[in-house]
Design a protein around this motif. Structure first.
Motif, short mmCIF file in Angstrom:
data_model
loop_
_atom_site.label_atom_id
_atom_site.label_comp_id
_atom_site.label_asym_id
_atom_site.label_seq_id
_atom_site.Cartn_x
_atom_site.Cartn_y
_atom_site.Cartn_z
N PHE A 123 0.82 -1.30 0.06
CA PHE A 123 -0.15 -0.25 -0.01
C PHE A 123 0.89 1.20 0.10
O PHE A 123 1.55 1.58 1.00
CB PHE A 123 -0.98 0.07 1.35
N SER A 124 0.86 2.06 -1.24
CA SER A 124 1.71 3.24 -1.17
C SER A 124 0.93 4.25 -0.28
O SER A 124 0.46 5.31 -0.94
CB SER A 124 1.79 3.59 -2.50
N LYS A 125 1.06 4.38 1.03
CA LYS A 125 0.36 5.07 1.76
C LYS A 125 0.70 6.64 1.66
O LYS A 125 0.05 7.61 1.55
CB LYS A 125 0.64 4.90 3.11
N SER A 126 2.27 6.77 1.46
CA SER A 126 2.67 8.23 1.24
C SER A 126 2.12 8.81 -0.02
O SER A 126 1.83 10.01 -0.11
CB SER A 126 4.10 8.35 1.12
N LEU A 127 2.15 8.17 -1.03
CA LEU A 127 1.55 8.53 -2.24
C LEU A 127 0.06 8.70 -2.31
O LEU A 127 -0.53 9.56 -3.12
CB LEU A 127 1.95 7.52 -3.55
N LEU B 97 0.70 7.79 -11.70
CA LEU B 97 0.28 9.50 -11.22
C LEU B 97 0.87 10.31 -12.07
O LEU B 97 1.91 9.96 -12.72
CB LEU B 97 0.69 9.47 -9.67
N GLY B 98 0.57 11.72 -11.78
CA GLY B 98 1.06 12.48 -12.50
C GLY B 98 2.53 12.62 -12.74
O GLY B 98 3.03 13.08 -13.74
N ASP B 99 3.21 12.27 -11.60
CA ASP B 99 4.72 12.60 -11.60
C ASP B 99 5.54 11.32 -12.00
O ASP B 99 6.67 11.60 -11.71
CB ASP B 99 5.23 13.23 -10.00
N GLY B 100 4.78 10.52 -12.44
CA GLY B 100 5.70 9.21 -12.82
C GLY B 100 5.73 8.06 -11.85
O GLY B 100 6.09 7.13 -12.43
N SER B 101 5.26 8.29 -10.65
CA SER B 101 5.26 7.32 -9.63
C SER B 101 4.23 6.33 -9.80
O SER B 101 3.19 6.82 -10.58
CB SER B 101 5.42 7.66 -8.39
#
Length: 627
Positions: free
Chosen positions: A75-79, A135-139
């Motif tokens: 789970f990418s909690k920070s993202l 996501l928009g920043d490529g992550s």
């Protein structure tokens, strides 16, 4: 005498409104922080189906694990922080996993990983088969799960779709139950429906467009499915359950094989149909299925060439066009709600609704030795129609006008159990002599028969979405739960029975629907009368115009007067017909307006009134204290 000069004490610091508001906000924040840190696993579940409480079936499945199982939640909690909805759902998944771990802490271990971009954890997530949202920043944001056990069992949920939040517990338990497939039961499937290809059949497969029925995939996950070809000579050995869905025309040898399987204790699910819309939606004649003499031997009959229409359970369907007139009740497509499902049965009682189409009816034969137990019924506002009326594009209004309720609740699905005799006594007698597997003349049977096969068709019970290449299934009715639970229960596995039906519910506005149906029935009858008058007037005008004297193009004076009178009558009839149609739309629209007003205006007014009442009462109380 009262001392009027007695000073009034000033309220203390805590009595000041500003201080009270500050302290209330501080208390709220403190409770929120403490609850989020220490009480995340505690919740009050007020949902009707207890969707946020572990079911008994889940507890049973979790308690059966005697070998270590590792649940790794990526789970990418920070993202997810900028996306409150995703963040909240991720926490819900984590809470559910923690609850699983708490039920069997010795053997279920949960690991929570936040895979940061370009990290080894992200590489592990990709290697495990998880899918992420770019996501928009490529992550890439991950919200998926991998389960492993000590015997190389492996299960993956690539991405938790929010659309399936109501089915979260079921999805998790199903994955865990599938880690060990060694104990799966074997299901034999006999059907002529394109279940493994979906609409378009084998041609769709050759074009790379095959999309198997959702129920076919689910059966493959729950059982070892053995397909029985239409030209079979004998049923496969070792079947735990036989599933017959809209079978092809069977020979006597094939029917005898099924007859013997059932009599020797073979558990069987049968779905027949007077007209299968799933078989060919563009059919010009009913597509029926039968098992010949077998139903009679089991003490059941299904009236041939008859489909049931039900005005009370009719689905609302889009018939083309725009506005209220484009949506109509279609009496051959039934939305069977909980009140028409046997609540005391472990299977039908565990689901909330079923969608069926062009179904037949089942009836017990007089003098039958078997027990006939209805599971699914129609309402009493129903009657039987010729199956030919369900072919093509039937007129819903015409069906409603022709429906004369019999007052009988027809059976759509039933359990048939108890002693039965073979449908082929001559063949059993002719077999004679000692053989390794002798034919049975009688036996105890246990099967479920349903008079509809369209409930397998995706378009009648699921909504399909695509997310990251993953087919997301959103059930709109409990068709899948009914079939899978029945197969599980007959084959002796009931672990997931309670779970499958949870979260699938259609809550009809019964009062609103009754008002709408009453209005439509009233205006449709008047509309039909006016249309008949209109047709009669047009016919009379045509007759008068045809009565011109031979060789003359001029009508007599009396004929012209009569034609003018009929034309005036024609205009009045058309005007009245338009008024009836306008009144129908107006009554339905007014009903919608009242509902909108109640929802939008009434509730806020009640809240305001309550607040004002409280202010008045507090002022009176303070005035009494000061007085």
């Amino acid at each position: 005498m009262t001392d009027t000069n007695t000073p009034i004490s000033k309220p203390g610091l805590l009595a000041r409104p500003g201080v009270q508001i500050f302290l209330a906000a501080l208390l709220f924040l403190s409770v929120t922080v403490i609850a989020d840190r220490y009480l995340r696993g505690v919740r009050l579940d007020l949902t009707e189906d207890a969707l946020y409480t572990l079911s008994g079936g889940t507890k049973d499945v979790l308690g059966q694990f005697d070998e270590p199982v590792t649940l790794t939640f990526y789970f990418s909690k920070s993202l997810a922080a900028p996306y409150p909805q995703l963040l909240s759902y991720g926490k819900r998944v984590e809470d559910m996993l923690r609850a699983f771990e708490a039920r069997n802490p010795e053997n279920i271990h949960v690991s929570i990983i936040d895979p940061e971009p370009f990290s080894e954890a992200e590489d592990d997530a990709v290697a495990a088969g998880l899918k992420g949202i770019q996501l928009g920043d490529g992550s890439t944001l991950y919200l998926g799960l991998r389960a492993t056990d000590s015997t190389d069992g492996n299960g993956v949920i690539p991405f938790f779709s929010e659309e399936r939040e109501k089915f979260l517990e079921y999805d998790l338990v199903k994955m865990l139950a599938g880690l060990d497939r060694s104990g799966q039961k074997t299901l034999g499937l006999l059907t002529q429906l394109p279940m493994q290809f979906g609409p378009g059949g084998p041609q769709a497969m050759m074009q790379g467009q095959a999309q198997p029925y959702v129920l076919y995939d689910q059966l493959g996950e729950a059982f070892k499915v053995t397909e029985i070809q239409p030209d079979f000579d004998a049923l496969p050995e070792g079947l735990d359950i036989l599933l017959v869905v809209h079978p092809p025309m069977l020979s006597e040898d094939q029917l005898f094989a099924i007859d013997q399987y059932v009599l020797k204790g073979g558990r069987t699910l049968v779905f027949l149909d007077p007209h299968s819309e799933a078989m060919n939606p563009r059919a010009t004649a009913p597509s029926a299925s039968t098992l010949g003499p077998l139903l009679g031997a089991w003490g059941v009959q299904m009236p041939e060439g008859k489909v049931v229409g039900d005005a009370s359970l009719a689905q609302r369907v889009q018939m083309g066009g725009y506005g209220p007139d484009s949506v109509k009740d279609y009496v051959f497509w039934l939305a069977v709600s909980k009140g028409f499902l046997a609540e005391d049965d472990p299977v039908s009682g565990s689901i909330n609704n079923l969608n069926m189409a062009s179904a037949g009816v089942l009836e017990p034969l007089e003098g039958a030795t078997t027990r006939f137990t209805p599971l699914v019924r129609t309402s009493t506002v129903a009657m039987l129609f010729d199956a030919s009326r369900a072919v093509g594009m039937p007129d819903p209004d015409s069906l409603i006008r022709d429906l004369a309720p019999t007052g009988q609740a027809y059976t759509l699905s039933a359990r048939v159990t108890g002693p039965a005799k073979t449908a082929f006594p001559e063949r059993v007698a002719a077999a004679g002599g000692p053989v390794q597997n002798p034919a049975s003349a009688e036996g105890e049977i246990n099967l479920v028969i349903t008079s509809d096969s369209d409930l397998f068709d995706d378009r009648f019970w699921v909504q399909l979405q695509d997310l990251l290449g993953q087919r997301i299934v959103i059930p709109l009715a409990g068709n899948g739960s009914y079939v899978l639970n029945m197969a599980d229960q007959l084959s002796g596995s009931e672990a997931l029975l309670e779970l499958r039906g949870r979260g699938i519910s259609k809550r009809p506005f019964d009062v609103v629907d009754d008002i709408r149906r009453e209005a439509e029935a009233k205006y449709l009858a008047e509309e039909q009368r006016l249309e008949n008058d209109l047709q009669a007037t047009e016919d009379r005008i045509a007759q008068l115009e045809a009565q011109k004297p031979e060789g003359s193009a001029v009508l007599s004076g009396d004929q012209e007067v009569e034609i003018d009178r009929f034309r005036d009558q024609l205009l009045e009839t058309r005007k009245a017909l338009r008024e009836v149609q306008r009144s129908l739309r107006s009554e339905i629209d007014n009903l919608g307006s009242w509902l909108a007003a109640i929802n939008i205006v009434l509730m806020p007014l009640l809240i305001i009134a309550f607040a004002l009442l409280r202010v008045v009462l507090r002022r009176r109380k303070r005035a009494n204290q000061l007085g």
